[in-house]
Design a protein around this motif. Sequence first.
Motif, PDB file in Angstrom:
ATOM      1  N   ARG A 180      27.136  46.466  43.185  1.00 46.59           N
ATOM      2  CA  ARG A 180      26.649  46.741  41.842  1.00 46.59           C
ATOM      3  C   ARG A 180      27.708  48.015  41.408  1.00 46.59           C
ATOM      4  NH1 ARG A 180      20.570  48.320  40.446  1.00 46.59           N
ATOM      5  NH2 ARG A 180      20.613  45.926  40.682  1.00 46.59           N
ATOM      6  N   PHE A 181      28.318  47.808  40.457  1.00 44.34           N
ATOM      7  CA  PHE A 181      29.289  48.758  39.802  1.00 44.34           C
ATOM      8  C   PHE A 181      29.197  48.790  38.354  1.00 44.34           C
ATOM      9  CE2 PHE A 181      30.944  44.674  39.469  1.00 44.34           C
ATOM     10  CZ  PHE A 181      31.638  44.293  38.428  1.00 44.34           C
ATOM     11  N   GLY A 182      29.756  50.015  37.971  1.00 41.03           N
ATOM     12  CA  GLY A 182      29.746  50.218  36.207  1.00 41.03           C
ATOM     13  C   GLY A 182      31.476  50.137  35.593  1.00 41.03           C
ATOM     14  N   ILE A 183      31.289  49.845  34.577  1.00 42.41           N
ATOM     15  CA  ILE A 183      32.642  49.508  33.638  1.00 42.41           C
ATOM     16  C   ILE A 183      32.391  50.616  32.834  1.00 42.41           C
ATOM     17  CG2 ILE A 183      34.155  48.084  32.089  1.00 42.41           C
ATOM     18  CD1 ILE A 183      33.242  45.621  33.814  1.00 42.41           C
ATOM     19  N   ALA A 184      32.961  51.606  32.781  1.00 41.14           N
ATOM     20  CA  ALA A 184      32.884  52.634  31.454  1.00 41.14           C
ATOM     21  C   ALA A 184      33.705  52.440  30.727  1.00 41.14           C
ATOM     22  CB  ALA A 184      33.525  53.898  32.468  1.00 41.14           C
ATOM     23  N   SER A 185      35.203  51.813  30.872  1.00 42.18           N
ATOM     24  CA  SER A 185      36.252  51.500  29.585  1.00 42.18           C
ATOM     25  C   SER A 185      36.341  50.217  29.634  1.00 42.18           C
ATOM     26  CB  SER A 185      37.372  52.587  30.026  1.00 42.18           C
ATOM     27  OG  SER A 185      38.307  52.159  28.941  1.00 42.18           O
ATOM     28  N   ALA A 186      36.075  49.551  28.357  1.00 41.41           N
ATOM     29  CA  ALA A 186      36.547  48.170  28.112  1.00 41.41           C
ATOM     30  C   ALA A 186      37.788  48.102  28.034  1.00 41.41           C
ATOM     31  CB  ALA A 186      35.725  47.688  26.884  1.00 41.41           C
ATOM     32  N   GLY A 187      38.682  48.988  27.947  1.00 42.66           N
ATOM     33  CA  GLY A 187      40.128  48.723  27.542  1.00 42.66           C
ATOM     34  C   GLY A 187      41.135  48.736  28.875  1.00 42.66           C
ATOM     35  N   GLU A 188      40.119  48.985  30.128  1.00 39.33           N
ATOM     36  CA  GLU A 188      41.027  49.006  31.371  1.00 39.33           C
ATOM     37  C   GLU A 188      40.764  47.768  32.299  1.00 39.33           C
ATOM     38  OE1 GLU A 188      40.072  52.668  33.619  1.00 39.33           O
ATOM     39  OE2 GLU A 188      40.049  53.833  31.636  1.00 39.33           O
ATOM     40  N   HIS A 189      41.805  47.560  33.160  1.00 35.26           N
ATOM     41  CA  HIS A 189      41.546  46.460  34.112  1.00 35.26           C
ATOM     42  C   HIS A 189      40.545  47.126  35.207  1.00 35.26           C
ATOM     43  CE1 HIS A 189      43.413  43.489  37.442  1.00 35.26           C
ATOM     44  NE2 HIS A 189      42.208  43.254  37.221  1.00 35.26           N
ATOM     45  N   TYR A 190      39.482  46.426  35.667  1.00 32.98           N
ATOM     46  CA  TYR A 190      38.783  46.444  36.830  1.00 32.98           C
ATOM     47  C   TYR A 190      38.963  45.418  37.913  1.00 32.98           C
ATOM     48  CZ  TYR A 190      36.347  50.343  34.463  1.00 32.98           C
ATOM     49  OH  TYR A 190      35.734  51.809  33.662  1.00 32.98           O
ATOM     50  N   HIS A 191      39.470  46.031  38.917  1.00 30.56           N
ATOM     51  CA  HIS A 191      39.404  45.068  40.070  1.00 30.56           C
ATOM     52  C   HIS A 191      38.641  45.364  41.286  1.00 30.56           C
ATOM     53  CE1 HIS A 191      41.555  42.015  42.240  1.00 30.56           C
ATOM     54  NE2 HIS A 191      41.501  42.865  43.198  1.00 30.56           N
ATOM     55  N   VAL A 192      37.810  44.496  41.640  1.00 32.70           N
ATOM     56  CA  VAL A 192      36.645  44.786  42.765  1.00 32.70           C
ATOM     57  C   VAL A 192      36.961  43.767  43.940  1.00 32.70           C
ATOM     58  CG1 VAL A 192      34.110  44.920  43.292  1.00 32.70           C
ATOM     59  CG2 VAL A 192      35.127  45.577  41.018  1.00 32.70           C
ATOM     60  N   PRO A 193      37.834  44.267  45.003  1.00 34.56           N
ATOM     61  CA  PRO A 193      38.102  43.426  45.929  1.00 34.56           C
ATOM     62  C   PRO A 193      37.121  43.634  47.209  1.00 34.56           C
ATOM     63  CG  PRO A 193      39.815  45.251  45.977  1.00 34.56           C
ATOM     64  CD  PRO A 193      38.581  45.346  44.727  1.00 34.56           C
ATOM     65  N   LEU A 194      36.804  42.629  48.054  1.00 33.46           N
ATOM     66  CA  LEU A 194      36.060  42.733  49.268  1.00 33.46           C
ATOM     67  C   LEU A 194      36.757  42.392  50.383  1.00 33.46           C
ATOM     68  CD1 LEU A 194      33.008  42.918  49.432  1.00 33.46           C
ATOM     69  CD2 LEU A 194      32.833  40.339  49.703  1.00 33.46           C
ATOM     70  N   LEU A 195      36.462  43.297  51.317  1.00 33.58           N
ATOM     71  CA  LEU A 195      37.105  43.038  52.690  1.00 33.58           C
ATOM     72  C   LEU A 195      35.756  42.709  53.464  1.00 33.58           C
ATOM     73  CD1 LEU A 195      39.405  46.107  53.108  1.00 33.58           C
ATOM     74  CD2 LEU A 195      39.776  43.708  52.141  1.00 33.58           C
ATOM     75  N   LEU A 196      35.831  41.586  53.995  1.00 33.34           N
ATOM     76  CA  LEU A 196      34.532  40.982  54.584  1.00 33.34           C
ATOM     77  C   LEU A 196      34.642  40.440  55.931  1.00 33.34           C
ATOM     78  CD1 LEU A 196      31.910  39.708  53.885  1.00 33.34           C
ATOM     79  CD2 LEU A 196      32.943  37.906  53.100  1.00 33.34           C
ATOM     80  N   SER A 197      33.809  40.837  56.702  1.00 30.28           N
ATOM     81  CA  SER A 197      33.477  39.849  58.106  1.00 30.28           C
ATOM     82  C   SER A 197      31.822  39.763  58.358  1.00 30.28           C
ATOM     83  CB  SER A 197      33.961  40.918  59.443  1.00 30.28           C
ATOM     84  OG  SER A 197      32.882  41.835  59.590  1.00 30.28           O
ATOM     85  N   PRO A 198      31.742  38.894  59.375  1.00 28.26           N
ATOM     86  CA  PRO A 198      30.095  38.626  59.471  1.00 28.26           C
ATOM     87  C   PRO A 198      29.273  39.637  59.481  1.00 28.26           C
ATOM     88  CG  PRO A 198      31.556  36.907  60.714  1.00 28.26           C
ATOM     89  CD  PRO A 198      32.448  38.091  60.407  1.00 28.26           C
ATOM     90  N   PHE A 199      29.689  40.827  59.920  1.00 26.03           N
ATOM     91  CA  PHE A 199      28.929  42.229  60.249  1.00 26.03           C
ATOM     92  C   PHE A 199      29.070  43.349  59.373  1.00 26.03           C
ATOM     93  CE2 PHE A 199      28.595  39.056  63.542  1.00 26.03           C
ATOM     94  CZ  PHE A 199      27.317  38.788  63.843  1.00 26.03           C
ATOM     95  N   ALA A 200      30.237  43.429  58.496  1.00 31.51           N
ATOM     96  CA  ALA A 200      30.440  44.377  57.724  1.00 31.51           C
ATOM     97  C   ALA A 200      31.530  44.033  56.579  1.00 31.51           C
ATOM     98  CB  ALA A 200      31.511  45.068  58.767  1.00 31.51           C
ATOM     99  N   TYR A 201      31.418  44.854  55.718  1.00 37.77           N
ATOM    100  CA  TYR A 201      32.227  44.742  54.359  1.00 37.77           C
ATOM    101  C   TYR A 201      32.709  45.887  54.043  1.00 37.77           C
ATOM    102  CZ  TYR A 201      28.297  45.795  51.300  1.00 37.77           C
ATOM    103  OH  TYR A 201      27.069  46.185  50.798  1.00 37.77           O
ATOM    104  N   SER A 202      33.774  46.004  53.020  1.00 37.10           N
ATOM    105  CA  SER A 202      34.065  47.106  52.285  1.00 37.10           C
ATOM    106  C   SER A 202      34.717  46.667  50.928  1.00 37.10           C
ATOM    107  CB  SER A 202      35.058  47.992  53.111  1.00 37.10           C
ATOM    108  OG  SER A 202      35.849  48.898  52.314  1.00 37.10           O
ATOM    109  N   THR A 203      34.646  47.674  50.036  1.00 37.32           N
ATOM    110  CA  THR A 203      34.943  47.424  48.696  1.00 37.32           C
ATOM    111  C   THR A 203      35.327  48.589  47.973  1.00 37.32           C
ATOM    112  OG1 THR A 203      34.503  46.485  46.577  1.00 37.32           O
ATOM    113  CG2 THR A 203      32.573  47.773  47.352  1.00 37.32           C
ATOM    114  N   TYR A 204      36.154  48.549  47.097  1.00 34.99           N
ATOM    115  CA  TYR A 204      36.915  49.926  46.298  1.00 34.99           C
ATOM    116  C   TYR A 204      37.354  49.167  45.005  1.00 34.99           C
ATOM    117  CZ  TYR A 204      41.013  47.316  47.730  1.00 34.99           C
ATOM    118  OH  TYR A 204      42.109  46.588  48.125  1.00 34.99           O
TER     119      TYR A 204
END
Length: 116
Positions: free
Chosen positions: A89-113
């Motif tokens: 779940r994330f927020g977009i504050a500015s409709a004029g910007e590029h938002y990229h939400v990558p996911l680093l994934l394994s069966p037991f963990a994940y990370s995003t930024y």
Amino acid sequence: MGRLTTHVLDIAHGCPGAGISIELYGLENGRNRLARTVTNADGRCDAPLLEGDRFAAGTYELVFHAGDYFAAKGVELPQPRFLDQVVVRFGIASAGEHYHVPLLLSPFAYSTYRGS
């Protein structure tokens, strides 16, 4: 105008997360599905999930179907799966910007930024 993109990296196997089903929901007026896609061979979507007039400030959810992806790769998973659907779940504050939400994934963990 801005846009929303994502990609998935399978850090358990050291490769792009190809063939992962992803859903995008808008949360401003209830939970409404806005897009559904599957990652390509590079772990990316072939087109932005949101762009143009549809890209607006607000709160959103990306749902990555990680459990189905790892099961399809033959990974033995406990039942119930530790990670089945990864919800970001994330927020977009500015409709004029590029938002990229990558996911680093394994069966037991994940990370995003927020990527670029």
